[in-house]
Write a protein that holds these residues in place. Structure first.
Motif, short mmCIF file in Angstrom:
data_model
loop_
_atom_site.label_atom_id
_atom_site.label_comp_id
_atom_site.label_asym_id
_atom_site.label_seq_id
_atom_site.Cartn_x
_atom_site.Cartn_y
_atom_site.Cartn_z
N ALA A 28 4.56 -4.93 -7.95
CA ALA A 28 3.37 -5.08 -7.40
C ALA A 28 1.77 -6.15 -8.51
O ALA A 28 1.62 -6.74 -7.82
CB ALA A 28 2.28 -4.13 -7.26
N HIS A 31 3.48 -9.73 -7.41
CA HIS A 31 2.71 -10.39 -6.31
C HIS A 31 1.37 -11.20 -6.36
O HIS A 31 0.84 -11.53 -4.82
CB HIS A 31 3.30 -9.76 -4.76
CG HIS A 31 4.57 -9.34 -4.69
ND1 HIS A 31 5.31 -8.88 -4.96
CD2 HIS A 31 5.91 -10.20 -3.97
CE1 HIS A 31 7.14 -8.86 -4.81
NE2 HIS A 31 7.10 -9.80 -3.93
N TRP A 98 5.10 -0.30 3.25
CA TRP A 98 4.39 -0.81 4.42
C TRP A 98 2.46 -0.27 2.62
O TRP A 98 2.03 -0.99 2.63
CB TRP A 98 3.50 -0.23 4.98
CG TRP A 98 2.39 -0.85 6.10
CD1 TRP A 98 1.75 -2.21 6.33
CD2 TRP A 98 0.78 0.24 5.68
NE1 TRP A 98 0.79 -1.54 6.72
CE2 TRP A 98 -0.29 -0.70 6.34
CE3 TRP A 98 0.30 1.76 4.66
CZ2 TRP A 98 -1.76 -0.13 6.25
CZ3 TRP A 98 -0.61 1.64 4.61
CH2 TRP A 98 -1.46 1.58 5.45
N GLN A 101 3.06 -1.73 -0.08
CA GLN A 101 2.49 -3.10 0.23
C GLN A 101 0.64 -3.03 0.15
O GLN A 101 0.17 -4.26 -0.77
CB GLN A 101 3.11 -3.84 1.28
CG GLN A 101 4.43 -4.69 1.86
CD GLN A 101 5.06 -5.52 2.74
OE1 GLN A 101 3.99 -5.30 3.37
NE2 GLN A 101 6.23 -5.26 2.67
N ARG A 102 0.40 -2.57 0.44
CA ARG A 102 -0.83 -1.92 0.73
C ARG A 102 -1.51 -2.10 -0.32
O ARG A 102 -2.27 -2.47 -1.24
CB ARG A 102 -1.52 -1.12 1.68
CG ARG A 102 -2.93 -0.69 1.65
CD ARG A 102 -3.66 0.75 2.17
NE ARG A 102 -4.38 1.23 2.91
CZ ARG A 102 -5.33 1.68 2.08
NH1 ARG A 102 -4.41 2.63 0.68
NH2 ARG A 102 -6.33 1.89 1.53
N GLY A 104 -0.59 -2.82 -3.30
CA GLY A 104 -0.68 -4.48 -4.25
C GLY A 104 -1.32 -4.77 -3.73
O GLY A 104 -2.29 -5.72 -5.48
N ARG A 105 -1.99 -5.47 -2.42
CA ARG A 105 -3.08 -5.85 -1.74
C ARG A 105 -4.34 -5.61 -2.45
O ARG A 105 -5.15 -6.06 -3.39
CB ARG A 105 -3.00 -6.32 -0.73
CG ARG A 105 -2.28 -6.90 0.21
CD ARG A 105 -2.22 -7.36 1.66
NE ARG A 105 -2.92 -6.25 2.51
CZ ARG A 105 -1.30 -4.97 2.54
NH1 ARG A 105 -0.47 -5.26 3.18
NH2 ARG A 105 -2.48 -4.18 3.39
N PRO A 119 -3.86 -8.55 4.92
CA PRO A 119 -2.10 -9.48 5.30
C PRO A 119 -2.65 -11.06 4.59
O PRO A 119 -3.69 -10.95 5.81
CB PRO A 119 -1.68 -8.37 5.86
CG PRO A 119 -2.22 -7.57 6.76
CD PRO A 119 -3.68 -7.06 5.97
#
Length: 447
Positions: A28, A31, A98, A101-102, A104-105, A119
């Motif tokens: 995480a 990115h 998913w 990724q969420r 991590g954002r 995203p």
């Protein structure tokens, strides 16, 4: 010269035991466009080594095995300007796809101090913050563009076939003028009464008495059990009205304290803090700035995946000047102490204060007394609490929401701020709470 002066990207230290959780957090951060200045197991890390790395953020994977290590690293973790980001190690290890990724954002948004958590390629989330001024006027149609269509419709009006099933009524006529309608509505004035002379000239009509029907002796239809009305009694001397008192006695009157007549539980104050994802850091700053002589209990309701509330109690006890403990069913909320509530725990007002009770739905905001309650929504607070919090504010409660770059998930907090509630950083909200409940008055209630 610090690392932040040399590198424009945030400097981050990752503290986690070797394993899946540490790998997920490392991915995480990779990115998130940050520089990892230190990655180590906190069990063997020295406080000086952490301070020498000069990070701006410290990401910690919480688990029971590193609790003692975090206590040892407390001097370095309490450095000014250092932001701590906690994550449950067990949850981080399971996070994938998913969901990873969420998360991590959201982590990147917190580290870089912005609110862009969608995203790539998606539009920005609409801001809930109210802005001054009128909204933009949508484009209006031009008369020149409509005129050709109006002319065409007028030319086709005579060719439109009539409806054979409908015929106008025979009495249909054109509307009359307004003056005629008003004249028709004028009331007919009554004739004036005749004069006294005219009355004398008018002969009084002779009124024949109505014939009395004969009643047969055996006819009982005319019988009645009601006595005939007796003659009117002689007028009696009216009783004189009682004379009003010469003076209005006030010796028997007294002023009553209406608040004192209420049960103690209804007058008990409480500070309710609601938080969630990103909440530990905001809660740490809020509790650390509260005064040690706070006159009301502090109730903390923060959802934690995995339910490790014992770890949260230990972390907050290191920075809070107030005692921090885990709330238990049947326990009384003690003024001047912080009570961390699990997801299945609520409160109930009694004659001597607030008591904790098991409740499957969790905390119920409407169970608190509005005029003696403050509600603070921090990062990650549940949106379902916004409506009850605003209802409590309408009844007299003090409601506030966290704003600023440190707000990790601002949806609920921004909603109450947009509704006109108090806004500020956690430290600023703590100062407002201290001014409201930082001392006791003479009768022991919160000031």
């Amino acid at each position: 010269m610090s690392v932040s002066d040399v590198n424009p990207v945030p400097a981050v230290a990752l503290l986690a035991r070797p394993g899946a959780a540490r790998e997920r957090l490392r991915e995480a951060l990779a990115h998130a466009d940050v520089q990892i200045v230190l990655e180590d197991d906190p069990s063997g890390l020295e406080p000086q080594a952490l301070a020498d790395a000069q990070p701006q953020f410290v990401v910690i994977a919480l688990e029971a095995a590193i609790e003692d290590a975090l206590e040892r690293l407390e001097p370095a973790l309490s450095a000014p300007g250092l932001t701590l980001v906690f994550d449950e190690a067990e949850l981080a290890a399971r996070r994938d796809g998913w969901e990873a990724q969420r998360w991590g954002r959201h982590l990147a948004a917190k580290l870089h101090g912005h609110q862009q958590v969608l995203p790539p390629g998606a539009e920005d989330e609409p801001s809930l913050q109210l802005e001054p001024g009128l909204p933009s006027t949508p484009p209006q149609p031009q008369d020149a563009a409509l005129q050709p269509h109006l002319d065409q419709a007028l030319s086709w009006a005579d060719d439109v076939p009539a409806d054979g099933l409908y015929s106008p009524p025979a009495d249909l006529h054109e509307p009359i003028a307004l003056e005629q309608a008003l004249a028709a509505l004028q009331p007919v004035l009554p004739e004036p009464p005749p004069s006294a002379e005219a009355v004398e000239d008018i002969a009084a009509p002779v009124i024949e008495p109505a014939p009395v029907p004969s009643v047969a002796l055996g006819d009982h239809t005319a019988w009645s059990l009601v006595d005939e009305p007796a003659s009117a009694p002689a007028p009696t001397t009216p009783v004189a009205a009682a004379a009003p008192p010469s003076t209005f006695a006030t010796d028997h009157l007294s002023l009553v304290d209406l608040d004192a007549a209420l049960p103690a539980g209804a007058r008990a104050g409480a500070l309710l803090v609601l938080a969630g994802i990103g909440g530990p850091d905001a809660l740490r700053r809020l509790l650390g700035a509260l005064p040690a002589d706070l006159s009301v209990p502090v109730l903390v309701h923060m959802r934690l995946d995995g339910g490790r509330y014992g770890n949260l109690v230990k972390q907050m006890a290191r920075v809070s000047p107030l005692p921090v403990q885990l709330a238990e069913p049947g326990q009384r909320a003690v003024p001047g102490e912080v009570h961390v509530l699990a997801d299945d725990l609520g409160v109930q007002a009694a004659t001597d204060g607030l008591y904790f009770q098991t409740r499957a739905q969790g905390i119920a905001i409407d169970a608190l007394s509005p005029e003696h309650t403050a509600v603070v929504l921090l990062s990650g607070a549940d949106l379902a609490h916004v409506g009850p919090a605003l209802d409590l504010a309408a009844a007299g409660a003090w409601v506030a929401g966290q704003v600023g770059e440190g707000c990790y998930d601002p949806a609920a907090a921004t909603a109450v701020v947009a509704a006109g509630m108090v806004a500020g950083e956690p430290q600023e909200l703590a100062q407002a709470i201290a001014a409201r409940w930082g001392r006791h008055d003479d009768d022991g209630d919160a000031a």
